[in-house]
Design an enzyme around this catalytic site. Structure first.
Site, short mmCIF file in Angstrom:
data_model
loop_
_atom_site.label_atom_id
_atom_site.label_comp_id
_atom_site.label_asym_id
_atom_site.label_seq_id
_atom_site.Cartn_x
_atom_site.Cartn_y
_atom_site.Cartn_z
N SER A 197 73.41 27.58 25.56
CA SER A 197 73.61 27.77 27.00
C SER A 197 74.71 28.81 27.16
CB SER A 197 74.06 26.45 27.61
OG SER A 197 74.55 26.63 28.92
N TYR A 199 78.75 18.07 28.04
CA TYR A 199 77.68 19.07 27.93
C TYR A 199 78.20 20.34 27.25
CZ TYR A 199 73.88 22.22 29.32
OH TYR A 199 72.84 23.13 29.31
P1 NDP Z 1 64.59 20.09 31.76
O1 NDP Z 1 65.37 18.92 32.21
O2 NDP Z 1 63.57 20.68 32.64
O3 NDP Z 1 63.92 19.80 30.35
C1 NDP Z 1 64.61 19.12 29.33
C2 NDP Z 1 63.62 18.67 28.29
O4 NDP Z 1 64.32 17.95 27.26
C3 NDP Z 1 62.57 17.75 28.86
O5 NDP Z 1 61.32 18.11 28.34
C4 NDP Z 1 62.98 16.37 28.33
O6 NDP Z 1 61.81 15.60 28.16
C5 NDP Z 1 63.59 16.75 26.99
N1 NDP Z 1 64.47 15.72 26.43
C6 NDP Z 1 65.60 15.23 26.98
N2 NDP Z 1 66.10 14.26 26.19
C7 NDP Z 1 65.27 14.14 25.12
C8 NDP Z 1 65.24 13.33 23.96
N3 NDP Z 1 66.18 12.41 23.73
N4 NDP Z 1 64.24 13.49 23.08
C9 NDP Z 1 63.27 14.41 23.29
N5 NDP Z 1 63.24 15.22 24.37
C10 NDP Z 1 64.23 15.09 25.28
O7 NDP Z 1 65.69 21.21 31.38
P2 NDP Z 1 65.58 22.75 30.99
O8 NDP Z 1 64.21 23.16 30.67
O9 NDP Z 1 66.36 23.47 31.98
O10 NDP Z 1 66.46 22.71 29.65
C11 NDP Z 1 65.99 23.03 28.37
C12 NDP Z 1 67.17 23.41 27.51
O11 NDP Z 1 67.79 24.56 28.05
C13 NDP Z 1 68.26 22.33 27.44
O12 NDP Z 1 68.77 22.25 26.13
C14 NDP Z 1 69.32 22.86 28.40
O13 NDP Z 1 70.60 22.38 28.07
C15 NDP Z 1 69.18 24.35 28.19
N6 NDP Z 1 69.69 25.16 29.28
C16 NDP Z 1 69.14 25.12 30.54
C17 NDP Z 1 69.67 25.90 31.56
C18 NDP Z 1 69.10 25.91 32.94
O14 NDP Z 1 69.72 26.53 33.85
N7 NDP Z 1 67.96 25.32 33.20
C19 NDP Z 1 70.82 26.77 31.33
C20 NDP Z 1 71.32 26.74 29.98
C21 NDP Z 1 70.77 25.96 29.01
P3 NDP Z 1 61.69 14.00 28.30
O15 NDP Z 1 62.54 13.60 29.47
O16 NDP Z 1 60.23 13.81 28.50
O17 NDP Z 1 62.17 13.45 26.99
#
Ligand code: NDP
Length: 256
Positions: free
Chosen positions: A144, A157
């Site tokens: 991030s 985080y």
């Molecule tokens: P979302 O919340 O849309 O997606 C997060 C994903 O992670 C979901 O598919 C969720 O699926 C999965 N997840 C969460 N916990 C678990 C777990 N214990 N095991 C398996 N899967 C898990 O977020 P984003 O798409 O925005 O984020 C994706 C990545 O990008 C993250 O690492 C985030 O920190 C990073 N990021 C995002 C930014 C943004 O502005 N959007 C900025 C910077 C970084 P489920 O709940 O089905 O398990």
């Protein structure tokens, strides 16, 4: 352009946001795709849509903070498609945002278990599979802009995302000599369900008037724009890139 035909990509956190777009981007390049997350229904509908577009995909319910579950995820990949070429460790949560004096131990643990330990566990089993096959490979972890920048109430985080810099560079040093490149993709503000949740907490006003003007491109990023960079870091076009962080943030981290 099926430039990744017969290759296999495994994407965690593929039930939503950046992970879902990344799975679609790999499938569009001709790769067979394994999608992992906790919500199986969302994964099943993603598999159906990839297959409706002529691709091959398989879903596996996974909790990346659990070693057994991660081991099964990698075993499922090998069983379904016979190999693992690209791994994208994208699953992550923002957790409960809280000042340091109020932050509960269990909330700290949950964020670190998923965002940092989860990536360690994924790489442990992915690397074993790649090394056993001897075909090399590429791993992209998702950090991030908070891999470099802190913010109030974000200590868990931010710590988890800073930790990924050290984890990624160390594992690159171990695996690159054996043909497995490991990099960290650091997204800026990206329009996903996580972004919408954070926007709800921070408030539209602060987002639009305080944060967005600091982005050189003056807009939020799209999940597909992260996916394109992730696919690049797995492709032969990035064959001399390992141990790097690639920031895809429209210029956010460069603004004072
Ligand atoms: P979302 O919340 O849309 O997606 C997060 C994903 O992670 C979901 O598919 C969720 O699926 C999965 N997840 C969460 N916990 C678990 C777990 N214990 N095991 C398996 N899967 C898990 O977020 P984003 O798409 O925005 O984020 C994706 C990545 O990008 C993250 O690492 C985030 O920190 C990073 N990021 C995002 C930014 C943004 O502005 N959007 C900025 C910077 C970084 P489920 O709940 O089905 O398990």
């Amino acid at each position: 352009m099926n430039t990744m035909k017969n290759k296999v990509a495994l994407i965690t956190g593929a039930s939503s946001g950046i992970g879902k777009s990344t799975a679609e981007a790999f499938a569009a390049k001709g790769a067979n795709v394994v999608v992992a997350a906790r919500r199986k229904e969302e994964l099943d509908s993603l598999v159906a849509s990839i297959e409706a577009n002529g691709g091959k995909a398989s879903a596996i319910k996974t909790d990346v903070s659990n070693a057994k579950s991660v081991e099964q995820m990698v075993a499922h990949t090998i069983k379904e498609f016979g190999r693992l070429d690209y791994a994208v460790n994208n699953a992550g949560i923002e957790g409960k945002l809280s000042g340091i004096t109020d932050l509960l131990e269990e909330d700290w643990d949950q964020v670190l278990d998923i965002n940092l330990k989860g990536v360690f566990l994924c790489m442990k089993y992915q690397a074993k599979a790649m090394l056993n096959a001897g075909n090399g490979g590429a791993i992209v972890n998702i950090g991030s802009v908070n891999s470099f920048l802190g913010f109030p109430t974000g200590s868990a985080y931010v710590t988890s995302k800073h930790g990924l810099v050290g984890l990624t560079t160390s594992v690159s040093a171990e695996l690159a000599p054996q043909g497995i490149r490991v990099n960290l993709l650091c997204p800026g503000i990206t329009d996903t369900p996580m972004h919408q949740r954070l926007r709800g907490i921070v408030g539209d006003d602060l987002y639009d008037k305080g944060l967005l003007p600091t982005v050189h491109l003056q807009r939020v990023g799209r999940p597909e724009e992260m996916a394109n960079a992730i696919v690049f870091l797995c492709s032969d076009a990035s064959s001399y890139i390992s141990g790097s962080t690639l920031t895809v943030d429209g210029g956010l981290t460069l603004t004072m």
